[in-house]
Write a protein that holds these residues in place. Sequence first.
Motif, PDB file in Angstrom:
ATOM      1  N   GLY A 185     -26.186   8.040  16.308  1.00 19.68           N
ATOM      2  CA  GLY A 185     -25.625   6.697  16.519  1.00 19.68           C
ATOM      3  C   GLY A 185     -26.267   5.625  15.658  1.00 19.68           C
ATOM      4  N   LEU A 186     -27.307   5.978  14.918  1.00 19.53           N
ATOM      5  CA  LEU A 186     -27.910   4.988  14.026  1.00 19.53           C
ATOM      6  C   LEU A 186     -26.917   4.693  12.906  1.00 19.53           C
ATOM      7  CD1 LEU A 186     -31.619   6.204  13.766  1.00 19.53           C
ATOM      8  CD2 LEU A 186     -30.745   4.275  15.084  1.00 19.53           C
ATOM      9  N   ILE A 195     -38.787  -0.410   6.177  1.00 17.26           N
ATOM     10  CA  ILE A 195     -37.779  -0.378   5.117  1.00 17.26           C
ATOM     11  C   ILE A 195     -37.313  -1.794   4.766  1.00 17.26           C
ATOM     12  CG2 ILE A 195     -35.393   0.318   4.602  1.00 17.26           C
ATOM     13  CD1 ILE A 195     -35.988   2.854   6.328  1.00 17.26           C
ATOM     14  N   LYS A 196     -36.943  -2.523   5.793  1.00 15.27           N
ATOM     15  CA  LYS A 196     -36.293  -3.806   5.523  1.00 15.27           C
ATOM     16  C   LYS A 196     -37.230  -4.998   5.618  1.00 15.27           C
ATOM     17  CE  LYS A 196     -33.340  -6.018   8.415  1.00 15.27           C
ATOM     18  NZ  LYS A 196     -32.094  -6.282   9.151  1.00 15.27           N
ATOM     19  N   GLN A 232     -26.416   2.530   9.444  1.00  7.94           N
ATOM     20  CA  GLN A 232     -27.051   1.725   8.406  1.00  7.94           C
ATOM     21  C   GLN A 232     -26.478   0.311   8.307  1.00  7.94           C
ATOM     22  OE1 GLN A 232     -28.418   3.209   4.907  1.00  7.94           O
ATOM     23  NE2 GLN A 232     -27.503   1.704   3.553  1.00  7.94           N
ATOM     24  N   LYS A 233     -25.147   0.202   8.386  1.00  6.92           N
ATOM     25  CA  LYS A 233     -24.517  -1.107   8.186  1.00  6.92           C
ATOM     26  C   LYS A 233     -24.672  -1.987   9.433  1.00  6.92           C
ATOM     27  CE  LYS A 233     -20.774  -2.901   5.470  1.00  6.92           C
ATOM     28  NZ  LYS A 233     -20.179  -4.034   5.977  1.00  6.92           N
ATOM     29  N   LEU A 234     -24.471  -1.380  10.618  1.00  3.83           N
ATOM     30  CA  LEU A 234     -24.563  -2.170  11.845  1.00  3.83           C
ATOM     31  C   LEU A 234     -26.011  -2.518  12.187  1.00  3.83           C
ATOM     32  CD1 LEU A 234     -21.930  -0.342  14.068  1.00  3.83           C
ATOM     33  CD2 LEU A 234     -21.714  -2.622  13.085  1.00  3.83           C
ATOM     34  N   ASP A 235     -26.904  -1.557  12.013  1.00  2.00           N
ATOM     35  CA  ASP A 235     -28.321  -1.818  12.309  1.00  2.00           C
ATOM     36  C   ASP A 235     -28.973  -2.626  11.187  1.00  2.00           C
ATOM     37  OD1 ASP A 235     -27.734  -0.101  14.360  1.00  2.00           O
ATOM     38  OD2 ASP A 235     -28.929   1.583  13.620  1.00  2.00           O
ATOM     39  N   ARG A 236     -28.326  -2.591  10.043  1.00  2.00           N
ATOM     40  CA  ARG A 236     -28.854  -3.235   8.834  1.00  2.00           C
ATOM     41  C   ARG A 236     -30.255  -2.705   8.493  1.00  2.00           C
ATOM     42  NH1 ARG A 236     -26.213  -8.304  10.822  1.00  2.00           N
ATOM     43  NH2 ARG A 236     -28.213  -9.372  11.069  1.00  2.00           N
ATOM     44  N   VAL A 237     -30.333  -1.380   8.391  1.00  2.00           N
ATOM     45  CA  VAL A 237     -31.559  -0.719   7.936  1.00  2.00           C
ATOM     46  C   VAL A 237     -31.128   0.469   7.063  1.00  2.00           C
ATOM     47  CG1 VAL A 237     -33.697   0.452   8.591  1.00  2.00           C
ATOM     48  CG2 VAL A 237     -32.743  -1.268  10.123  1.00  2.00           C
ATOM     49  N   ALA A 238     -31.604   0.515   5.824  1.00  2.00           N
ATOM     50  CA  ALA A 238     -31.188   1.577   4.897  1.00  2.00           C
ATOM     51  C   ALA A 238     -32.009   2.842   5.171  1.00  2.00           C
ATOM     52  CB  ALA A 238     -31.370   1.112   3.456  1.00  2.00           C
ATOM     53  N   SER A 276     -25.956   3.421  19.203  1.00  2.00           N
ATOM     54  CA  SER A 276     -27.054   3.963  20.008  1.00  2.00           C
ATOM     55  C   SER A 276     -28.271   3.049  20.091  1.00  2.00           C
ATOM     56  CB  SER A 276     -27.456   5.339  19.491  1.00  2.00           C
ATOM     57  OG  SER A 276     -28.024   5.257  18.209  1.00  2.00           O
ATOM     58  N   ARG A 277     -28.573   2.334  19.011  1.00  2.00           N
ATOM     59  CA  ARG A 277     -29.790   1.533  19.044  1.00  2.00           C
ATOM     60  C   ARG A 277     -29.693   0.431  20.106  1.00  2.00           C
ATOM     61  NH1 ARG A 277     -32.229  -2.391  14.373  1.00  2.00           N
ATOM     62  NH2 ARG A 277     -30.169  -3.310  14.572  1.00  2.00           N
ATOM     63  N   ALA A 317     -31.742   5.794   2.265  1.00  2.00           N
ATOM     64  CA  ALA A 317     -32.305   5.529   0.938  1.00  2.00           C
ATOM     65  C   ALA A 317     -33.837   5.537   0.947  1.00  2.00           C
ATOM     66  CB  ALA A 317     -31.786   4.201   0.403  1.00  2.00           C
TER      67      ALA A 317
END
Lengths: 470, 225
Positions: free
Chosen positions: B31-32, B213-214, B34-40, A54-55, B43
């Motif tokens: 659709g967010l 976060i990141k 964590q692994k693909l966007d690389r943002v936790a 989605s992003r 947590a």
Amino acid sequence: MPQGTLCRALPVQNEEELKELLADTGGKKYYAEMQELDVNADKLAATLQKTLKSRLRTWLNICAKCGMCAESCFLYRIHNRDPKQVPAYKIQTTLGEIVRRNGKVDNKFMQHCMYTAWAKCTCCNRCGTYCPHGIDMGVMFGYLRGLLFSQGFVPWELKIGSGMHRVYRAQMNVTEEDWVETCEWMAEEQQEEYPLLEIPVDKEGADIMYTCNAREPKHYPEDIAEMAILFHIAGEDWTVPSKGWEQTSLSMFAGDWEACTMQVKEVYDAMERLKPKRMVGTECGHAHRATVIEGPYWAGREDGLPPVPCQHYVEWLAEALRLGKIKIDPAKRIKEPYTIQDSCNYVRNHGIKKAVREVMSYLADPSYYRPMEPDLEHNYCCGGGGGFNGIGMYRKERNFALMTKRDQILATGAKLVIAPCHNCWDAIRDLEEHFAIGIRWSFLKPLVVHAAIIPEHLKPQEEEEMEEEA
Amino acid sequence: MYDFLTGPMLYLSLAIFIGGCIWRVVWYIRGLDQKLDRVAYKAHLEHGLKHAARSVIAFIIPFGSHTWRAKPAMTIATFFFHFAIVGIPLFAPAHTTLMDQWLWIAPLSLPQSVVDFLILMFFISAAFLILRRVALPEVRILTNWQDVMVLAITIAPFITGVLASTHTGDYQFWLNMHIFCGEVMLIAIPFTKLSHFVLFFMSRGQLGMDFGIKRGGLKGTKFAW
């Protein structure tokens, strides 16, 4: 589906393949094979389906086409405001088109994407901070690079770079033995001046585990010596791992996510094996980004953090000076105007804004500081980021791109540029070579080594003293 | 026609608009990755949301961010355009009376003089945005027919509204056209880039979380948007 012997979708598998690639001077055969390379449209469509969530879809769809990103891009500005350099245009006509055609694109189009992704964007992420919708085209170009890599459309040097990480777990062919020997050699070299200096390898439970950039053992071993001298003077309990010492990731520039994972896991394994209290990395921007900022995600870490707290070298230096672990000789302070190059990778993208300035406040009177305009998180890329420095085919474009930094530096009037990032340091070296504007540039380590006061107990004992003791 | 437009068509377009917007928000959040966007996200959720709010606020306040300050004319035009497009449908006296009648809700009305001023500013802003799109090479190169359509969809209710309220020509025709154009806009919001009506908050918020976060937020650094 014609795949070349050198240029193909498959990444480098072993040392032999890597050597074959290296033997192809300038990538002549590699690029010739690229002309025939087929695009696997089904695989591309499947990858989009699986990874374009989605992003990124939202970013592509809600772009207001307002052009507000244009001025944020140093490449747009330096190319006489060429509309084809507008970040939104660059991404919409590459990734946007691949998505609209659901992967049904041809070789020529993929080569156009490759050129755009590596010669028209350094992934500095400045545009995202200026886009009202928060569309980060640097992130999208990173994603596009991954798609291109998976199909074999990647500049020759970066195919080699990612292959190096796959084979040696380092961006250059430096083996574990080479690394440890270099550390021993550098320690010995310094022992005349610093008799007790050591570079402890694989010490468990140390306060600091140090990691660096493979170019240091390969081409600039004095960088390792300087690091050791400063830890020694500061009295730190530190170590280097024999394995997992390499912090960089050319695979990140290449879009080879599998190799990124292999590389960063090696460093994290070292952290888990040696259990240091923290890790300190060298003065490199992309190395910090790869290991500390992006790495946790490649390694699948849920909290988005490395196994132990990590610092960039400039943070450690600032702390050491603040705590008085390293003291500066007032007579050796810098007495000329200087400026600071803020690295995109750890300043804009990790908020380390104060450390370099704090270090410099000990090294020089603040009245000598000449800030670049803009600076801090809004600073422009050095001109060679994101792999741009290392791609021979795009050297002309890279040299052109250096003009932004040249003009920023000239506007400060300073002749000394503090550049605590390997990529920035290289770009500034090259811009001086290319434009000869009469500047000098430096990492922080040599400046601090030069100006630091060596504590008495660490100095070599004079012969008379030794005789007295005897 | 009037009865249809103010009856079933009104409720249908409102349902599509509200349902569509909710769907876009839910789809975005789901659709967010964590692994693909690389943002936790999970947590550090609370921390991330604070930085998301900072980022959104910096961009919904005129001149609140570097980008707005860099382009003052564009900023003024953008904000008047958006104030009018959100404010007039909800707070113009002619609308609030009808809302009370049809939807059984009666928000406070803006004085007619304020509405008139906003409408004037809307047209000036719209003219500026169109002119900019035509005149500036960096905007012209990005523009395609969809961008023109979307602009037309947002301007049409204002033109028809002015023609109807000033009784220019056939009042009933322009009134029907005004209602129709408004409903077209409502329906278009979830399906076009007008979805930034809700997705702006998601996307800007997400980048704020990303930085929070990141990219430095956990170190205590606040990005100077």
